[in-house]
Structure formats: structure tokens, C-alpha cells
Design an enzyme around this catalytic site. Structure first.
Site: not given
Ligand SMILES: *Cc1c(COP(=O)(O)O)cnc(C)c1O
Length: 812
Positions: A561, A488
Site C-alpha cells: 500500500d 490503515y
Molecule cells: C486512504 C487509504 C486507504 C484507502 O483508500 P480509500 O480511497 O479511502 O478507500 C488505504 N490505505 C492507506 C494507507 C490510505 O491512506
């Protein structure tokens, strides 16, 4: 009744030659090692050791003798005790098979906190199947807090009801403690003629037991403790209907009322306890109560003694004096054999899993001293049978565990839009004091997420990036992080622009290659491995369990993540990861109306460290956003399943489309990571990307598609489209993007909940425009949609068009 004290005949100090005076400091150290080797957290070890020391100093049978019997082994499948039902004066705790002592520790603190607030606290505990230790220890804590405490506790079948020789009741102890001006007055009595452990002890020593206390398996009276314990039964303490009546009521209050099993209790592994705390201040005044009790005790001590009695003793007086003498001498008597067994247990290999160097986890805020912060601790629920944990995801999303009290039973969780909380008094804290440290609405969301993820605790942050920043805090200056090479954009920025300033070095590797991770790990330095699967936007897959094993071998923590699949479709903690991050901005909120991030942590101690940073750096999610996220959770499965079904159709259609060079969607069998993905996730998800070979064509598609809004982000009800290289991933330098094979013509689609045929027709129109723009001629079967069509007719047409396109592709 059998008062558990050194003067009980079955606990007569062993012959002198066979007894040793063990220094108290040695005893504590040995106990810490012995209990610490069993896999408990440091705090749990403290609680257990404290309870054992309490009993050992008083010479009762709940002390060190329990170590050789294996009573403290970490129960299989044990989770932390959790509050599952909570009202102002009463609560129910699911022990989740944790050690009985730990459940009672929690119940005692909760009962006292409730009594402080409303005069009385009643806490039922069930679903434990191991030792609670001496109940006197727990009621003493209640008495020391100025309350009257009553604890009853059920156990498996050992005791025969009056008139029977068959074991039905447990040894069913009852303990009462009350504050007096001279310190706590305690009684702690088994309702059986002897406690189970005193029989165990007699059996160990090869002694018989007198006093007509039991029956063998055939129902014949016996003095052999082996025969009583082996299928026989113990009699009640007075061998009469009165003792039996009391044992029955302890069975009912401590068992049936608290939710414990009443049949085949050994196999059910569900024994209950009831903990009550009453604040005398709410019944006319604490000082007046203590004065009345003291007057009564003085009368008893001064009463005319019976012939041959030199001093009338109060309950617990002998054992309290023994403890006092031991403390003064700094030693405690113990049989040589038991001392030897304790030393052997202390020398046992540690069963603890290694964790990265941990900073102290004390809160910086006064709440660390508050009696009871409602916990967001939930155990691994996957596969666990019974209760709430056995439900499927869709049900668990709707039915959250209720962890905050609400006097009105509101169906939607209350929104505590407050920054601070009024305190009980100037010197005591309530469960909450300041919303940065904790807020009931946030607690409710965090508990729900922990329940879904199988985490010890979860934490809600102001954004996904705030959550990942908190994870980065677990790494110190001079240490090293390994992350994927297709990650990301925001994570990439965190690791390239912020980590170096913190003295943290970072390597990026292709996570679809296990060897690449192995090579990147620096022994002793790599403390964190950050994984995404699927990756965003190329949808690469990595083997989460396999890479986690490699990371753990090298002593690194693993954070996954999981924003793209959310707990609905993938549960990284169950695959071995230590922490999972889900951006609540995406599928959890689901309506593009909240920015938030969630961390779920498997290990309670690691969770404490994460909590420290959430509180210390003030990065928690606000109450209203927590409330919106909870509303989003309820429909998450519905949305995600619809989105994923449509995404799978669109992926098939794109794969056969002449304008498309490559589709990245892990749900397609042609995806190189399809098999790995199918083994660790339950759906291909609703995010996909594709290449057209022409930035121009890609741009036209994004701009001409009407239903697909051009936005960064994903997981919304609305379909979204983006060109990552110009949008979400623009923060990655062009050279790096090129090096990582992130082509500029890549189009990413997040599929919404709209009608699939409308979405495909819209995309079809946009793609025709794009082909026109770049002068490409190819016959693509179109869609002929109109209002009068039924859903089934549209679906049939959709599938026909996809099949036609696929047939064309076969021919070329
Ligand atoms: C959107 C996203 C983030 C960050 O999240 P926010 O709420 O925008 O700070 C991190 N990792 C992935 C894979 C994302 O899609």
C-alpha cells in the site's frame, strides 16, 4: 522469388533414414514444454506454439528449426508490446523488445479491428529484435478475417543491394494474403535469394548452397553458408535491380516508416514491421471481390502449361497441401536430429516464476471475444533508456502514453461518460461494449498509472478499499494473509471483519522485523503479504525488498500500500513487490474531490486475474472520476515536492518543540527507519505524526490550528490535521490500538501546498494555546509575520526560529 515451401531446393526433405514422423499431438506438447520453459505466459506460449506449428506443417524454415538456434529465448528486458500512438485507421506499436512474433500477433489483431471499423488498418511495429516467424501465418489470419493483408518486415544487415557485395538490407520478407471462396490465398517471400534460416539450416547440415546466392566477407562469391553468414552477404532473390528495388521498399515501409533503425540494425536492436489490413467490403463488396479473385485463379489454373509442366500451381498451394496431408495423417516429418533437439529443449528446467494458485482468468463478459481491447500494458520503465521511458517522473506525469484514439487531438483526454457502446454488428464487438468491463477514459488513466509504476497493467477502482478488496480475492478460503501491525484503519477492518467470513486467516506482525514475518509465514498456506511503508499513522518503515524476498520464498504474493508516497516518491514494483496499491483519493487526485484506488500489477497473468475481479464485481472507477484523477496526476510532482519540503521543516521544528515528545517522520535522520527509507524512497513525504503526552493538548492543537483542517485523509492541497485514534483509526478497537502502541494523543498532520511560514506560524499559535491549556510554561521563539514581508524574508525568519528552538533543545 523464393516461395517458402517444401519444394524449395534447400528444404528438400532429408534422406528417409534420418527423418521421423512425429505425431502432431506430441509435437504440440513438446513445443509447449520447450517454449513454456523460457518464461513466457501461458497465452504467449499458445501464440508462439501456434506460429511454429503453422510453419512446421508447411515445411518452411520458420518452424522447429528455430528452437535449437535459440530464436525464442525471452529477449533481455522484454516488455509487452504496447500501442503508443493510436488513430482510427492507423496505430504505432512499441514492441519493447518483446519477441517479434508476439508483436506481430498484437499488430495483426489491431489492424483487423481497425479495418473492421473503418475499412483499413495500418499498424507499424518497432523496437523488436527477434523472430516474427513466418509472415504467411499472420497474413493468413488477416485473410481468414475476410480482409486483404499485407505485411512487410525488416531485419538486420544480411543482403547486398544490387551492384554491391556489402550487406545493407535484411532478408526483408513480404507477405500478402487475401480471402477467396476456396480459402486464403497467401504469398510469403523473402526478398533475399534465400532466407536466413535456410542458410542456417544448410550450415547446420554442413551443406553448400548453389545458385550464386552470396558473397563472403571480402566480397568474393561463395557457396559456403558459413562464409555468407559470417560477415558476408546474401544476394537479392533475382540477382537483379528489380529484387533490390523491392528489398529497398520493404526496408523503407517495414523499417523506416514503422520506426525501425536503418543503421547498424543488429546493435540498435530496433527492427520494424508494417501490417496492413484492407476490408474489401469498403471497396465495393466482399463477395464481389472474392468472386473476382476466384475467377482470376481459375484462369491461371486453366492457362496453357509450358512444356514439361503438368499442373500450374498457385503460390502457397504446395505448402497448403503438405499441411493438409500432415493433418490428415496426424504426423509431421522432422529430422531425427531436430526431433532430438526439440525433446531436449522440452525437458529443460522451467524458467517460470511460481505464482499462487490461480482461478481461470476468463472474463465473464463477451468482451473477452472482442478483437482488440486497448491495452494498458506497460513494461518496467525504470532505468530503461530511450523514448518515453527515459523521462523523469515530472515529465512522465504530464506526458501520458496515448492509448485511446481521439480524432480531434484534444490535449485533455476525452471523457467518455457512457455506460454502453454501440457495436459494429450483431455478431462482432468493438473495442468497448460496457463501461464496467472497460471505458476509454479509464483505459487512459490505467495506462498512465502503469507507465508510472512500471506495471504490466493497472486498474482503477472506486476507492482504495475496493482495490484492496480485489487483492484479497486472490486469496482462497483456508489460506492465510500476513499484514503489518500498524496499518490503515480500513485495511485493518477488511482483515478483521471481512477476511474471517471468507475463511481467510490473518496474522499481524511488526514489519520492521524481518524475523517476525518469517515466523508468521505458514508454509503452503500464506498466499499474501500486505505491506505499508511508511505506515499510517506511526510512520514505521519496513524493508520492502527484504520482506518481499521472504514472502516470495514462502510462495506468497506481496502487495504494498503505497498511498503515502505514491509513485512519485516510491516504486514498490521495482523493489520486487507483485502489486502496488495507491489510494487515488490522496495525492493522485490531490484536491480532495475524488475517491479512487489504483492497483498496479507487475505480472501480466496476475493482472488478468485482477481484471477478472474488477469486471466481475463491478468495482471500477467511474469515467468522470478517472478524468479528475488524470488531471490531478499532471501536478502531482509539484504538489508533493512542495508538501514534502514544508513537512521536513515542520518535522524539524516539532522535534525541537518542548510540547512534543516524539515526532514520526521518516525524513528525519533520528527516525529509526531513516536509512532503510532513504534507500528505497526518494523523499520523506508530507505526512507526519507526533505525540504530546496529553490528549488534551493534542486536541487543542487540532482544534486551534486554522489552516490545518480537521479531516481524515491526506494528500490534499490543503493542510490537514487529525487525531487518528478518534478518527481514521477509530475502527480499530481501543485494546488493539493500545497493544499496537497507537497512543491516543497522537496527532497526524498532512502538509498542504500553502506557504510554509503561514503553516508554521499557525501551528505555533495552536501549540501555545495547548501549552496554556495544560499549564505548561516554556519559552518558544515565535513568528512575527506580516503582509509586507517577501517570501525570502519569511523563509529566513522561519529557519532562524527553528535553529533557535534546536539550540535551546541542545542546552536542556
Ligand atoms: C486512504 C487509504 C486507504 C484507502 O483508500 P480509500 O480511497 O479511502 O478507500 C488505504 N490505505 C492507506 C494507507 C490510505 O491512506
Amino acid at each position: 522469388m523464393k516461395v517458402q515451401s517444401v519444394h524449395s531446393p534447400h528444404l528438400e526433405p532429408a534422406v528417409v533414414s534420418d527423418t521421423e514422423a512425429v505425431p502432431l499431438s506430441d509435437l504440440r506438447e513438446l513445443l509447449e514444454q520447450a517454449i513454456g520453459s523460457l518464461g513466457y505466459t501461458e497465452k504467449e506460449v499458445d501464440v508462439i506454439v501456434e506460429a511454429i506449428m503453422w510453419s512446421q506443417l508447411r515445411g518452411n524454415s520458420q518452424g522447429v528449426i528455430k528452437i535449437p538456434s535459440g530464436a525464442f529465448a525471452l529477449p533481455p528486458g522484454a516488455g509487452p508490446a504496447v500501442v503508443v500512438q493510436d488513430s482510427p485507421g492507423i496505430a504505432s506499436i512499441d514492441g519493447q523488445q518483446c519477441l517479434g512474433m508476439l508483436a506481430l500477433h498484437r499488430a495483426t489483431r489491431l489492424a483487423v479491428a481497425k479495418a473492421k471499423q473503418g475499412g483499413v488498418g495500418v499498424v507499424g511495429v518497432n523496437n523488436t529484435a527477434s523472430t516474427t516467424g513466418a509472415l504467411g501465418h499472420w497474413v493468413e489470419q488477416i485473410a481468414e478475417a475476410g480482409m486483404v493483408g499485407v505485411i512487410m518486415c525488416q531485419s538486420p544487415e544480411y543482403v547486398a543491394p544490387h551492384g554491391s557485395t556489402e550487406a545493407i538490407f535484411g532478408t526483408n520478407p513480404i507477405a500478402v494474403g487475401c480471402p477467396t471462396d476456396e480459402g486464403p490465398l497467401l504469398i510469403d517471400l523473402a526478398t533475399s535469394a534465400q532466407s536466413w534460416y535456410s542458410l542456417f539450416e544448410a550450415r547446420e547440415k554442413g551443406k553448400t548452397v548453389g545458385g550464386d546466392i552470396g558473397y563472403d566477407a571480402l566480397g568474393d562469391p561463395t557457396t559456403d553458408p558459413r562464409k555468407i553468414l559470417d560477415g558476408g552477404a546474401i544476394r537479392t532473390f533475382d540477382r537483379s535491380y528489380k529484387g533490390s528495388a523491392l528489398a529497398l521498399m520493404v526496408e523503407i515501409l517495414g523499417g523506416a516508416l514503422a520506426g525501425g533503425a536503418v543503421e547498424d540494425k543488429g546493435a540498435a536492436r530496433n527492427w520494424g514491421s508494417l501490417v496492413t489490413a484492407i476490408d474489401p467490403a469498403s471497396l465495393g463488396g466482399a463477395a464481389a471481390f472474392r468472386a473476382r479473385v476466384s475467377a482470376l485463379l481459375r484462369r491461371i489454373k486453366a492457362a496453357r502449361p509450358a512444356p514439361g509442366v503438368s499442373e500450374i500451381r498457385l503460390p502457397g498451394e504446395n505448402s497448403a497441401q503438405l499441411a493438409e496431408r500432415c493433418r490428415a495423417a496426424g504426423v509431421v516429418p522432422m529430422s531425427s536430429k531436430l526431433y532430438e533437439q526439440l525433446r531436449a529443449a522440452a525437458a529443460a528446467e522451467t524458467g517460470r516464476s511460481p505464482s499462487a494458485a490461480a482461478p481461470s482468468s476468463n472474463h465473464d463478459h463477451q468482451t473477452s471475444a472482442s478483437p482488440e481491447r486497448p491495452s494498458t500494458t506497460y513494461a518496467q520503465q525504470n532505468g530503461a533508456a530511450g523514448g518515453r521511458r527515459g523521462y523523469a517522473m515530472a515529465t512522465r506525469l504530464v506526458h501520458a502514453p496515448k492509448v485511446t484514439s481521439d480524432p480531434y487531438g484534444s490535449v485533455s483526454p476525452p471523457l467518455y461518460q457512457t455506460a454502453t457502446f454501440e457495436q459494429v454488428s450483431a455478431v462482432e464487438c468493438g473495442p468497448y461494449d460496457y463501461s464496467r468491463s472497460g471505458n476509454p477514459t479509464r483505459t487512459q488513466l490505467e495506462a498512465h498509472i502503469a507507465h508510472l509504476e512500471g506495471a504490466a497493467r493497472s486498474f482503477a477502482f472506486g476507492s482504495g478499499m475496493a482495490a484492496l478488496s480485489a487483492v484479497l480475492r486472490l486469496v482462497r478460503s483456508g489460506e492465510h494473509v500476513v499484514a503489518g501491525d500498524d496499518i490503515y484503519g480500513g485495511t485493518s477492518r477488511l482483515l478483521t471483519r471481512i477476511a474471517p467470513d471468507l475463511g481467510i486467516s490473518v496474522s499481524n506482525v511488526d514489519t520492521s522485523d524481518a524475523q517476525a514475518l518469517r515466523d508468521a509465514m505458514i508454509p503452503g498456506k500464506t498466499k499474501l503479504v500486505m505491506l505499508e511503508s511508511p505506515t499510517n499513522p506511526r510512520m514505521n518503515i519496513c524493508d520492502i525488498a527484504g520482506l518481499t524476498a521472504i514472502a516470495h520464498e514462502g510462495g506468497a504474493l506481496v502487495v504494498v500500500d503505497n498511498s503515502i508516497l505514491a509513485p512519485t516518491f516510491q516504486q514498490p514494483l521495482a523493489l520486487g513487490a507483485d502489486i502496488v496499491m495507491t489510494s487515488a483519493t490522496k495525492f493522485i487526485a490531490g484536491h480532495s474531490d475524488v475517491t479512487g484506488g489504483l492497483l498496479s500489477v507487475k505480472d501480466p497473468e496476475l493482472a488478468e486475474r485482477v481484471y477478472f475481479y474488477q469486471n466481475a464485481e463491478g468495482s471500477a472507477l467511474g469515467p468522470f472520476d478517472c478524468w479528475l484523477a488524470m488531471r490531478g496526476l499532471k501536478t502531482m510532482v509539484l504538489r508533493m515536492e512542495r508538501q514534502a519540503t514544508t513537512a521536513a521543516l515542520i518535522a524539524r521544528w516539532l522535534q525541537a518543540h518542548p510540547l512534543v515528545r516524539k515526532v514520526n517522520y521518516p525524513g528525519l535522520p533520528s527516525h529509526p527507519g531513516h536509512a532503510v527509507h532513504a534507500a528505497q524512497a526518494s523523499s520523506g513525504g508530507s505526512l507526519l505524526s507526533f505525540e504530546t503526552g496529553s490528549v488534551e493538548a493534542s486536541r487543542v492543537i487540532a482544534e486551534e490550528a486554522e489552516l490545518f483542517k480537521i479531516t481524515v485523509s491526506f494528500g490534499s492541497c490543503s493542510s490537514l490535521i487529525s487525531l487518528p485514534c478518534y478518527m481514521s483509526h477509530a475502527s480499530i478497537p481501543a485494546a488493539l490500538r493500545a497493544a499496537r502502541g497507537l497512543p491516543d494523543d497522537l496527532v497526524r498532520i498532512s502538509v498542504g501546498i500553502e506557504d510554509p511560514s503561514d503553516l508554521l506560524a499557525d501551528l505555533d499559535r495552536a501549540m501555545r494555546k495547548a501549552m496554556e491549556k495544560i499549564g505548561m510554561e516554556a519559552a518558544v521563539p515565535g513568528f512575527d509575520l506580516h503582509e509586507g514581508q517577501t517570501g525570502a524574508q519569511r523563509e529566513r525568519q522561519l529557519l532562524q526560529r527553528i535553529a533557535q528552538l534546536e539550540a535551546q533543545l541542545q542546552q536542556t
